[in-house]
Enzyme design. Structure first.
Site, short mmCIF file in Angstrom:
data_model
loop_
_atom_site.label_atom_id
_atom_site.label_comp_id
_atom_site.label_asym_id
_atom_site.label_seq_id
_atom_site.Cartn_x
_atom_site.Cartn_y
_atom_site.Cartn_z
N SER A 1 -0.27 6.66 -2.12
CA SER A 1 -0.74 5.30 -2.06
C SER A 1 -1.33 5.12 -0.66
O SER A 1 -0.64 5.32 0.33
CB SER A 1 0.46 4.37 -2.25
OG SER A 1 0.03 3.09 -2.54
N ARG B 1 7.78 14.03 -6.27
CA ARG B 1 6.86 13.96 -7.40
C ARG B 1 5.92 15.16 -7.43
O ARG B 1 5.52 15.63 -8.50
CB ARG B 1 6.06 12.65 -7.34
CG ARG B 1 6.95 11.45 -7.65
CD ARG B 1 6.18 10.14 -7.76
NE ARG B 1 7.12 9.04 -8.02
CZ ARG B 1 6.74 7.78 -8.25
NH1 ARG B 1 5.46 7.47 -8.23
NH2 ARG B 1 7.64 6.86 -8.49
N ARG C 1 15.09 3.92 -1.13
CA ARG C 1 14.68 2.66 -1.77
C ARG C 1 15.73 2.22 -2.79
O ARG C 1 16.23 3.04 -3.57
CB ARG C 1 13.32 2.83 -2.47
CG ARG C 1 12.26 3.17 -1.44
CD ARG C 1 10.86 3.09 -1.98
NE ARG C 1 9.92 3.48 -0.94
CZ ARG C 1 8.63 3.65 -1.11
NH1 ARG C 1 8.10 3.48 -2.31
NH2 ARG C 1 7.86 4.00 -0.10
N ARG D 1 11.73 8.66 -9.93
CA ARG D 1 12.17 7.43 -9.25
C ARG D 1 13.59 7.60 -8.73
O ARG D 1 14.56 7.46 -9.47
CB ARG D 1 12.09 6.24 -10.22
CG ARG D 1 12.24 4.87 -9.57
CD ARG D 1 11.94 3.75 -10.55
NE ARG D 1 10.57 3.82 -11.03
CZ ARG D 1 9.52 3.31 -10.40
NH1 ARG D 1 9.68 2.68 -9.26
NH2 ARG D 1 8.31 3.42 -10.91
N GLU E 1 1.69 8.00 -10.16
CA GLU E 1 1.37 7.78 -8.75
C GLU E 1 2.06 8.83 -7.86
O GLU E 1 3.27 9.06 -7.98
CB GLU E 1 1.83 6.39 -8.32
CG GLU E 1 1.59 6.12 -6.85
CD GLU E 1 2.25 4.83 -6.37
OE1 GLU E 1 2.47 3.92 -7.20
OE2 GLU E 1 2.55 4.76 -5.18
#
Length: 424
Positions: free
Chosen positions: A352, A391, A262, A277, A349
């Site tokens: 999702s 994560r 990403r 991230r 998070e």
RNA sequence: GGAGAGAUGUCCGAGAGGUUGAAGGAGCCGCUCUCGAAAAGCGGUAGGUGUUUACGCGCCUCGUGGGUUCAAAUCCCACUCUCUCCGCCA
């Protein structure tokens, strides 16, 4: 993408959906106008085409009889020009409609709360409690650097910021987590494993909704039509693009591990430290293709499947229902799972889970037939992280840390790692 | 990277400018026959879109996009993918 006919028949449903998301609903009227224009031209051009078809057939017959056809052919030549002009006009109109249509987000499900942004998301439940420490807990980037299992500096050298080298026990734990997650989902939850390509073409990115609107979030491979996958959702959902699935195969569950890439445009300055991230991260993804009437029950099961990984790892988490302002472009309803991250003193998070209803299926043309000879219908697609590996690794380092900076290995990972503690 | 072959409906497979949305076969569905089944016989069986209360009718689609023609699955151009052989290669 939405069905143009449905917009025509029930425009208020779509206007309301846009308003609930805080977006401008006038695009619907723009589309309705173009659609009217489009249908007018269709009538006109199709009449002409019909005439050309029948006259052309007559020409064949007349020629067989040896009769003169030059005047008819002259006339048809002119008609052909008219048709060509109208076709071009029609193409333009249709392209404009498609462009608008591709930019309209999904209609939020009635059960989700209205809200402007993530502050108005709703906590559904908590599992476990934030980890308590008898000492000052460290952040995973400090723990990992001290143990020499995470190397941010050298990753910056060899690539750039937002990349990390996992070393020794961290590398092995990432591998262990991937295997553990896939094993649970295949053996216990009935998912079928796939290992797809990490690059996909533009049609696939459009099928799941990343394109055309969010091109700046993805990495494009230069000189090709390929994109690095931002999530396994893209290749796995597009496996069945332009296919009619056998109803006996539904519901169809897949689990896939891929690296994810990403660009994180617009996140400059956020989560700059650690694994949270990254431009490249690992994820085990769950993807479902289901009957429309079952998709909300399937969403609940999907969330439970993802949550079970956190429970087995004994990581505290909460389940959040996203409000209309935070539900995401393609989803009608979405739950996030957030894991307790001591360094953030907050939940972060880690999964999702979304129901896209027919939104992606319509874009990607994924259908099924209820019975032999029945009209094909669009399936509903769902997906969810099960889980984001980087994560999860960060959460384990932080929640399982001991005062001396060593890390207890969660019990369920020990068979995969062969050790029960990471220390210097 | 070089040479060659190919892409047609759910599947196999014909068709090589003119009533072909597409022969034939398989599969599937229905009917006949049968106590039932099998076999046999008969019939049906693409998607999209526009219009219509409806029956229906029109248009588009033979890998994708363009072109030639009154008319294209059929001719021309480009691209994509698949297969075979050669080269290179983890």
């Amino acid at each position: 993408m939405h069905d143009l006919r449905e917009i025509r028949e029930n425009p208020d449903k779509f206007r309301t959906g846009l308003i609930r998301r805080g977006e401008d609903p006038t695009v619907i009227d723009l589309i309705l106008n173009l659609d009217e224009q489009r249908r007018g031209t269709i009538l006109e051009v199709e009449n002409k085409k019909s005439r050309r078809n029948s006259v052309s057939q007559q020409v064949g017959e007349l020629k067989k009889k040896g009769e003169d056809t030059t005047s008819i052919i002259e006339e048809m030549k002119a008609l052909g020009e008219e048709i060509k002009a109208l076709d071009e006009k029609q193409n333009e109109t249709e392209n404009k409609i498609d462009e608008l249509l591709l930019g309209i987000p999904n209609v939020p499900h009635p059960s989700i709360p209205d809200g402007k942004d993530d502050k108005e998301n709703v906590t559904v439940n908590l599992w476990g409690e934030p980890t308590k420490f008898a000492f000052d807990p460290k952040a995973h980037w400090d723990l990992g650097t001290a143990l020499d299992i995470l190397d941010f500096e050298r990753a910056g050298k060899i690539t750039g910021s937002r990349f990390t080298i996992l070393k020794t026990h961290a590398a092995k734990m990432a591998r262990a987590l991937i295997s553990f997650m896939i094993d649970v989902h295949t053996e216990k939850h009935g998912y079928s494993e796939v290992y797809p390509p990490y690059m996909v073409n533009t049609a696939s990115m459009t099928g799941t909704g990343q394109l055309p609107k969010f091109a700046e979030d993805a990495f494009k491979v230069s000189n090709t039509d390929y994109w690095l996958v931002p999530t396994a959702e893209v290749p796995v959902t597009n496996m069945y693009r332009d296919e009619v699935l056998d109803i006996a195969e539904l519901p169809k569950y897949h689990v896939a591990y891929t690296a994810c890439f990403r660009a994180e445009a617009g996140s400059a300055g956020r989560d700059t430290r650690g694994l949270i991230r990254q431009h490249q991260f690992d994820k085990v993804e769950l993807v479902k293709f289901v009957l429309p009437e079952d998709s909300y029950a399937e969403l609940d099961k999907l969330v439970a499947d993802a949550a079970e990984i956190l429970q087995l790892l004994k990581l505290p988490y909460r389940k959040i229902m996203m409000c209309t302002g935070d539900v995401g472009f393609s989803a009608a309803k979405k739950f996030d799972l957030e894991v307790w991250m001591p360094s953030y003193n907050n939940y972060v998070e880690i999964s999702s889970c979304s129901n896209f209803e027919a939104f992606q299926a319509r874009r990607a043309n994924i259908r099924f037939r209820r019975s032999q000879g029945a009209k094909p219908e669009f399936v509903h697609t769902l997906n969810g992280s099960g889980l984001a590996v980087g994560r999860t690794l960060a959460a384990i380092l932080e929640n399982y840390q001991a005062e001396d900076g060593s890390i207890i290995v969660p019990e369920v990972l020990r068979p995969y790692m062969g050790i029960d503690k990471i220390s210097k």
